[in-house]
Enzyme design. Structure first.
Site, PDB file in Angstrom:
ATOM      1  N   TYR A  35     -45.876  -2.716   2.441  1.00 21.79           N
ATOM      2  CA  TYR A  35     -46.546  -3.665   3.324  1.00 21.79           C
ATOM      3  C   TYR A  35     -47.568  -4.488   2.569  1.00 21.79           C
ATOM      4  CZ  TYR A  35     -50.828  -0.830   3.535  1.00 21.79           C
ATOM      5  OH  TYR A  35     -51.982  -0.161   3.214  1.00 21.79           O
ATOM      6  N   ARG A  54     -47.775  -8.975  -5.459  1.00 25.40           N
ATOM      7  CA  ARG A  54     -47.948  -7.531  -5.259  1.00 25.40           C
ATOM      8  C   ARG A  54     -46.846  -6.975  -4.362  1.00 25.40           C
ATOM      9  NH1 ARG A  54     -53.504  -5.207  -2.872  1.00 25.40           N
ATOM     10  NH2 ARG A  54     -52.694  -6.280  -1.018  1.00 25.40           N
ATOM     11  N   ARG A 102     -29.985   9.620   9.181  1.00 33.33           N
ATOM     12  CA  ARG A 102     -31.029  10.264   8.388  1.00 33.33           C
ATOM     13  C   ARG A 102     -30.451  10.993   7.175  1.00 33.33           C
ATOM     14  NH1 ARG A 102     -33.701  14.782   7.254  1.00 33.33           N
ATOM     15  NH2 ARG A 102     -35.922  14.576   6.799  1.00 33.33           N
ATOM     16  N   HIS A 104     -31.945  11.438   2.872  1.00 30.26           N
ATOM     17  CA  HIS A 104     -32.944  10.939   1.925  1.00 30.26           C
ATOM     18  C   HIS A 104     -32.381   9.834   1.032  1.00 30.26           C
ATOM     19  CE1 HIS A 104     -34.982  14.483   3.283  1.00 30.26           C
ATOM     20  NE2 HIS A 104     -35.957  14.378   2.409  1.00 30.26           N
ATOM     21  N   LYS A 149     -48.023  -0.343  -2.580  1.00 26.73           N
ATOM     22  CA  LYS A 149     -48.589  -0.473  -1.224  1.00 26.73           C
ATOM     23  C   LYS A 149     -47.517  -0.040  -0.237  1.00 26.73           C
ATOM     24  CE  LYS A 149     -51.740  -3.640   1.197  1.00 26.73           C
ATOM     25  NZ  LYS A 149     -52.871  -2.729   1.349  1.00 26.73           N
ATOM     26  N   GLU A 181     -60.477   5.201  -6.109  1.00 29.85           N
ATOM     27  CA  GLU A 181     -60.729   4.138  -5.131  1.00 29.85           C
ATOM     28  C   GLU A 181     -61.162   4.807  -3.838  1.00 29.85           C
ATOM     29  OE1 GLU A 181     -57.119   1.998  -4.205  1.00 29.85           O
ATOM     30  OE2 GLU A 181     -55.939   3.832  -4.071  1.00 29.85           O
TER      31      GLU A 181
HETATM   32  C1  PLP Z   1     -55.945   2.303  -0.858  1.00 31.27           C
HETATM   33  C2  PLP Z   1     -56.403   0.890  -0.937  1.00 31.27           C
HETATM   34  N1  PLP Z   1     -57.035   0.470  -2.033  1.00 31.27           N
HETATM   35  C3  PLP Z   1     -57.491  -0.801  -2.149  1.00 31.27           C
HETATM   36  C4  PLP Z   1     -57.311  -1.717  -1.131  1.00 31.27           C
HETATM   37  C5  PLP Z   1     -57.822  -3.124  -1.283  1.00 31.27           C
HETATM   38  O1  PLP Z   1     -56.770  -4.043  -1.454  1.00 31.27           O
HETATM   39  P1  PLP Z   1     -56.922  -5.561  -1.030  1.00 31.27           P
HETATM   40  O2  PLP Z   1     -58.145  -6.067  -1.745  1.00 31.27           O
HETATM   41  O3  PLP Z   1     -55.690  -6.224  -1.517  1.00 31.27           O
HETATM   42  O4  PLP Z   1     -57.097  -5.613   0.440  1.00 31.27           O
HETATM   43  C6  PLP Z   1     -56.638  -1.336   0.026  1.00 31.27           C
HETATM   44  C7  PLP Z   1     -56.430  -2.321   1.110  1.00 31.27           C
HETATM   45  O5  PLP Z   1     -56.220  -2.021   2.235  1.00 31.27           O
HETATM   46  C8  PLP Z   1     -56.162  -0.004   0.133  1.00 31.27           C
HETATM   47  O6  PLP Z   1     -55.507   0.404   1.237  1.00 31.27           O
END
Ligand code: PLP
Length: 281
Positions: A35, A54, A102, A104, A149, A181
């Protein structure tokens, strides 16, 4: 215009209550999808090429063909934005591996599911900007592909809930003694006037706002250094910031229930935040 928000599902625009996907969608069964969240200021997507790059990287990472080229994605986002009655938006889009029995193993010849919606952009409140925000800390126990993501966000959901339980905004994570993070934000710290950010390796999401923060930090005349940041460096830093598309940059002023960095947003944050505000549109 309908009272219900209009969303996009597999090429159709329809009220959100009428948008339905199969229970066999691999996004539902496995979290098998990726996403993006794209902030839109004044109906103009912010750093769209970065988000599309990305998205491609995430799709490549899960070996799913991109159903659209960049021009098509831009047109789809513009069309969705045009259908909303507000100017500043947060566009969410997701692509899953589609609907299949279903199993994997990747299904063959199945069309991906494309879903997009847009909400009013929840920008930080003046209080959050002026007083800073609270975080808690935790050991990062997520998988080793945090750079993708993906919609499989259970690890992040559990981390975020630790913050909610403690009346805090975010959970800042450390892995093997290094800052990674937060549950839905990148994290950077300031030491001796230099902004330090962890490298964009497989343990953090390469945030678009991280890059924007780097650009705005340098534009404000400060160094932005990318290198591993130890827990001790982070916890003893002069400032700590969160960055994300909806938080922009926010200063951490409470950490694990105690005042952090003097309990007030620091001078580097204030300068970079002002530069960000001036440059974001
Ligand atoms: C785990 C994580 N890290 C960092 C970010 C920051 O990413 P962005 O600056 O692209 O929103 C997000 C954004 O939701 C996130 O879910």
């Amino acid at each position: 215009m309908s009272a219900e928000p209009i969303v996009h599902l597999n090429g159709e625009y329809l009220p959100i209550g009428q948008a339905k996907v199969s229970v066999l969608d691999r996004g539902f069964i496995y979290g098998d999808g990726v996403y993006e969240v794209i902030p839109v200021y004044g109906r103009k997507p912010f750093r769209m090429p970065h988000h599309l790059a990305r998205l491609q990287r995430s799709l490549d990472g899960i070996r799913l063909a991109n159903p659209h080229d960049d021009a098509q994605w831009s047109a789809l986002v513009d069309a969705l934005v045009a259908r909303q009655p507000f100017d500043d938006q947060s566009v969410y889009l997701q692509v899953t591996r589609g609907v299949a029995k279903r199993d994997h193993a990747f299904p063959l010849g199945v069309a991906p599911t494309v879903f997009m919606m847009s909400s009013p952009l929840p920008t930080p409140t003046p209080e959050q900007v002026e007083r800073g925000v609270a975080v808690v800390t935790a050991e990062d126990n997520r998988w080793h592909r945090c750079d993708l993501k993906t919609t499989s966000l259970l690890g992040n959901v559990l981390m975020r809930q630790l913050a909610v339980d403690a009346d805090a905004l975010e959970t800042v994570m450390f892995r093997d003694g290094l800052l990674t993070e937060a549950s839905a934000s990148n994290v950077m710290v300031v030491r001796n006037g230099i902004v330090l950010a962890p490298p964009k390796d497989n343990f953090i999401l390469p945030g678009i706002t991280y890059d924007a923060a780097a650009d705005f930090t340098r534009a404000a005349g400060f160094a932005f250094e990318i290198r591993p940041v130890t827990r001790a460096e982070a916890l003893g830093a002069d400032e700590m910031w969160l960055s994300s598309s909806t938080k922009e940059v926010l200063a951490v002023t409470t950490l694990d229930g105690r005042p952090f960095a003097g309990g007030r947003p620091g001078p580097v944050f204030k300068r970079v935040h002002a530069t960000f505000q001036a440059g974001k549109r």
